[in-house]
Design a protein around this motif. Structure first.
Motif, mmCIF file in Angstrom:
data_model
loop_
_atom_site.group_PDB
_atom_site.id
_atom_site.type_symbol
_atom_site.label_atom_id
_atom_site.label_comp_id
_atom_site.label_asym_id
_atom_site.label_seq_id
_atom_site.Cartn_x
_atom_site.Cartn_y
_atom_site.Cartn_z
ATOM 1 N N UNK A 160 0.994 -1.138 0.254
ATOM 2 C CA UNK A 160 0.014 0.060 0.024
ATOM 3 C C UNK A 160 0.744 1.406 -0.145
ATOM 4 N N UNK A 207 1.580 4.018 -3.129
ATOM 5 C CA UNK A 207 1.311 5.471 -2.617
ATOM 6 C C UNK A 207 2.468 6.221 -3.160
ATOM 7 N N UNK A 214 2.534 9.389 -9.077
ATOM 8 C CA UNK A 214 3.051 10.784 -9.183
ATOM 9 C C UNK A 214 1.910 11.645 -8.576
ATOM 10 N N UNK A 215 2.132 12.728 -9.126
ATOM 11 C CA UNK A 215 1.008 13.819 -8.850
ATOM 12 C C UNK A 215 -0.359 13.484 -9.629
ATOM 13 N N UNK A 216 -1.243 13.155 -8.652
ATOM 14 C CA UNK A 216 -2.446 12.636 -9.539
ATOM 15 C C UNK A 216 -3.478 13.837 -9.852
ATOM 16 N N UNK A 251 5.910 10.302 6.338
ATOM 17 C CA UNK A 251 6.309 9.987 4.923
ATOM 18 C C UNK A 251 4.981 10.006 4.207
ATOM 19 N N UNK A 255 4.096 12.608 1.189
ATOM 20 C CA UNK A 255 3.800 12.011 -0.310
ATOM 21 C C UNK A 255 2.246 12.656 -0.536
ATOM 22 N N UNK A 256 1.421 12.565 0.136
ATOM 23 C CA UNK A 256 0.064 12.892 -0.342
ATOM 24 C C UNK A 256 -0.001 14.368 -0.478
ATOM 25 N N UNK A 270 2.495 16.300 -1.492
ATOM 26 C CA UNK A 270 3.249 16.740 -2.628
ATOM 27 C C UNK A 270 2.076 16.529 -3.747
ATOM 28 N N UNK A 271 1.400 15.366 -3.633
ATOM 29 C CA UNK A 271 0.386 15.313 -4.955
ATOM 30 C C UNK A 271 -0.448 16.707 -5.039
ATOM 31 N N UNK A 272 -1.029 16.801 -3.677
ATOM 32 C CA UNK A 272 -2.012 17.924 -3.949
ATOM 33 C C UNK A 272 -2.101 18.560 -2.489
ATOM 34 N N UNK A 300 -8.569 6.235 2.627
ATOM 35 C CA UNK A 300 -9.103 5.998 0.955
ATOM 36 C C UNK A 300 -7.931 5.355 0.209
ATOM 37 N N UNK A 301 -7.055 6.233 0.143
ATOM 38 C CA UNK A 301 -5.985 5.871 -0.788
ATOM 39 C C UNK A 301 -5.354 4.736 -0.765
ATOM 40 N N UNK A 302 -5.244 4.168 0.663
ATOM 41 C CA UNK A 302 -4.583 2.963 1.072
ATOM 42 C C UNK A 302 -5.600 1.633 0.868
ATOM 43 N N UNK A 313 -9.803 26.457 7.890
ATOM 44 C CA UNK A 313 -9.037 25.396 7.204
ATOM 45 C C UNK A 313 -7.474 25.840 7.008
ATOM 46 N N UNK A 333 11.375 14.302 1.418
ATOM 47 C CA UNK A 333 10.333 13.259 0.743
ATOM 48 C C UNK A 333 11.002 12.302 0.013
#
Lengths: 125, 125
Positions: A108, A112, A116-118, B22, B26-27, B29-31, B44-46, B82, B95
């Motif tokens: 998992x 992750x 890449x950047x999704x 970590x 990473x998450x 860095x995606x957005x 959700x993502x894992x 937020x 990262x």
DNA sequence: CCTTATACCTGATAGTTCTAGGTATCACCA
DNA sequence: TGGTGATACCTAGAACTATCAGGTATAAGG
């Protein structure tokens, strides 16, 4: 002594921490060893990727033995005492389950990390 | 603030523990996301393989921000505050290094786990 | 007005691992 | 004989993480 059920856990298993436990079980399943030997074995077999000291290994050995996952036989080699540990049947069961969970989690995380950047249009709130 | 050099470390890096750090890096860095969103995103993502609670995520966010690896922008959406976090350049460097080390360790463990009972004649002392 | 969901936060606790010590035996060498 | 290093075991204390269980506050829906 947390009841680590796969079904009704609401939190992460010990695998973010319990790596030494898993490694010890696996190495001892390959072949019985004593503590001191394990310490060196871990370094050698992982190419120094992992290095658990004696202060980590011995307590884990004792814990696993008290849980019935390991058993030790005392032998005296050249005047020095050795406690050679081997995996019990229930230890082997535990090992299988642990290894599976670790693999799952590692995969998992790896997934992750590789993504890449999704730009997936996540319908955010 | 341990100097985590790859060369002269005599112990394991934080990766047996520092998985949340970590994953957050990473998450984000995606957005960019805010904390509450992250908590749900991780699950959700894992595919529920990982589930870090708010009590874990928020402190890590604050720590990473204080280290300059993250920055936050306060926005008010429908009256609710937020704090949207995004990764800084040094965070991105961190990262990359972290991801690499994790991969290395995970691979070492995976190799260990996949190896069956070996009969390699280890010249044991 | 009361509940639920969102969004943030923290303190206490439990658990793990590391550091840094300790003991004792044996082999080697001077 | 005495000292050193390797082997082999062990533990206490500290440091760090992650969880649990709470807390605050706003907005929406009944």
């Amino acid at each position: 002594m947390k009841t680590t059920r796969l079904e009704n856990r609401r939190t992460n298993p010990d695998f973010l921490n319990g790596v030494p436990e898993l490694v010890l079980l696996k190495l001892l399943d390959r072949r019985p060893m004593h503590g001191y030997e394990l310490v060196r074995s871990i370094k050698r077999e992982t190419g120094d990727a992992l290095a658990f000291g004696e202060g980590c290994v011995y307590p884990v050995l004792h814990k696993l033995e008290s849980q019935g996952l390991l058993e030790s036989r005392a032998t005296t080699v050249r005047g020095r005492e050795r406690y050679v540990y081997h995996v019990t049947p229930s230890g082997r069961t535990k090992l299988k389950r642990s290894a599976q969970e670790w693999t799952e989690i590692a995969r998992a995380i790896q997934t992750l990390l590789q993504g890449g950047n999704d730009d997936t249009p996540v319908a955010s709130t």
